[in-house]
Enzyme design. Sequence first.
Site, PDB file in Angstrom:
ATOM      1  N   ASN A  46       0.820  -1.214   0.000  1.00 27.81           N
ATOM      2  CA  ASN A  46       0.000   0.000   0.000  1.00 27.81           C
ATOM      3  C   ASN A  46       0.855   1.265   0.000  1.00 27.81           C
ATOM      4  OD1 ASN A  46      -2.316  -1.540   0.033  1.00 27.81           O
ATOM      5  ND2 ASN A  46      -2.697  -1.282   2.223  1.00 27.81           N
ATOM      6  N   GLU A 142       4.755  -5.473   9.652  1.00 28.62           N
ATOM      7  CA  GLU A 142       4.235  -6.719   9.095  1.00 28.62           C
ATOM      8  C   GLU A 142       5.362  -7.560   8.495  1.00 28.62           C
ATOM      9  OE1 GLU A 142      -0.405  -5.626   8.070  1.00 28.62           O
ATOM     10  OE2 GLU A 142       1.081  -5.436   6.482  1.00 28.62           O
ATOM     11  N   ASP A 249     -14.382   4.701   3.431  1.00 26.88           N
ATOM     12  CA  ASP A 249     -13.576   3.520   3.724  1.00 26.88           C
ATOM     13  C   ASP A 249     -12.197   3.992   4.172  1.00 26.88           C
ATOM     14  OD1 ASP A 249     -12.197   1.130   3.783  1.00 26.88           O
ATOM     15  OD2 ASP A 249     -12.467   0.651   1.663  1.00 26.88           O
ATOM     16  N   ASP A 255      -1.741   4.836   5.063  1.00 21.38           N
ATOM     17  CA  ASP A 255      -0.617   4.623   4.156  1.00 21.38           C
ATOM     18  C   ASP A 255      -0.472   5.795   3.189  1.00 21.38           C
ATOM     19  OD1 ASP A 255      -0.029   2.084   5.273  1.00 21.38           O
ATOM     20  OD2 ASP A 255      -1.653   1.205   4.108  1.00 21.38           O
ATOM     21  N   ARG A 288     -13.101   7.532  -0.369  1.00 22.58           N
ATOM     22  CA  ARG A 288     -13.324   6.629  -1.496  1.00 22.58           C
ATOM     23  C   ARG A 288     -13.294   5.178  -1.025  1.00 22.58           C
ATOM     24  NH1 ARG A 288      -8.590   9.255  -5.317  1.00 22.58           N
ATOM     25  NH2 ARG A 288      -9.635  11.208  -5.845  1.00 22.58           N
TER      26      ARG A 288
END
Length: 317
Positions: A46, A142, A249, A255, A288
Amino acid sequence: MSQPNILIVGSINLDTVLSQQQSPGVNGISALYGRCDFANGGKGTNQASAVAKLGGRAALVGCVGDDDAGGSQLEALEALGVDTTFVRRLPGVQTGRAFMMLRPDKTYTSANIVGANGFLVPQYVEAALDARRFDLVIMQLEMPLETVYRTYELARDRGVPVIFDPGPARSIPLERFEGIFILTPNEDETEALTGVRVRNRAGALRASRLLWCETHARYILLKLGARGAYLFDGGRGEFFPAFPIEAVDSTGAGDSFTAELGLRLCLGEDIRAAVRAANAAGAICASRMGGQPAVPTQEEVRAFLERFRETPVEAAP
């Protein structure tokens, strides 16, 4: 510098996004979901995609498996202009996956399968940093923790500033990040690292001081979602209110924030102007649907900021 060279080190996932129709009830009652979508994801992916879409030269260090998901991730990254030279495709390993549950209020929770991301070792990062000169490194959590630590140390030894986005939320010792350029936790990550739930400016200052005392970072930058961001430089803190939008959303908004922040700073912009632009990028993304598809272009960020140039943004309490 017209196009900063930014190295992103982090995860690559195939995301499954479940859109929730109603909140889950008591134990034993399932949540209802209206639809299921698939997307390219992972915090590394991302952020690399956001850097490229916002106008930077993005190179990604990461790992995928030799499955169909790994191939599709590489194709999607390359289509966006991300340099995948340093992405390793590992035989016999599954590409990372994430299952994201989008709530009715447009926030989300996720469950991640580490997969190939667990094989991202410091040697891969070192190879990338030795191959060319980068203006900035962006990294997350991550991947194996030792790779996170060594990424910072390898970049520091080469004089490359690092933005550390410590997500997903977990409690980790921060001593090895001594002198890092910017630490950018969100609300949940801040609480995991400090035990402080930021509910107001006093809480933001307290949490920032705790983080600064452990890292002596150049900047602590708390991402506070719909409330905005809080910048701390070791001496004083400043609140940057969010822009008023209708959130659709929140996937990828943080990010987009980090990518825009890094780009602006590489271009020599003042930290406060960079934070305001980062708030704008995150706001556009949150207005968006989707993660990577919702990331704005630099032209959209400029137009958005121009709209609010003469209109003060009301500060949250």
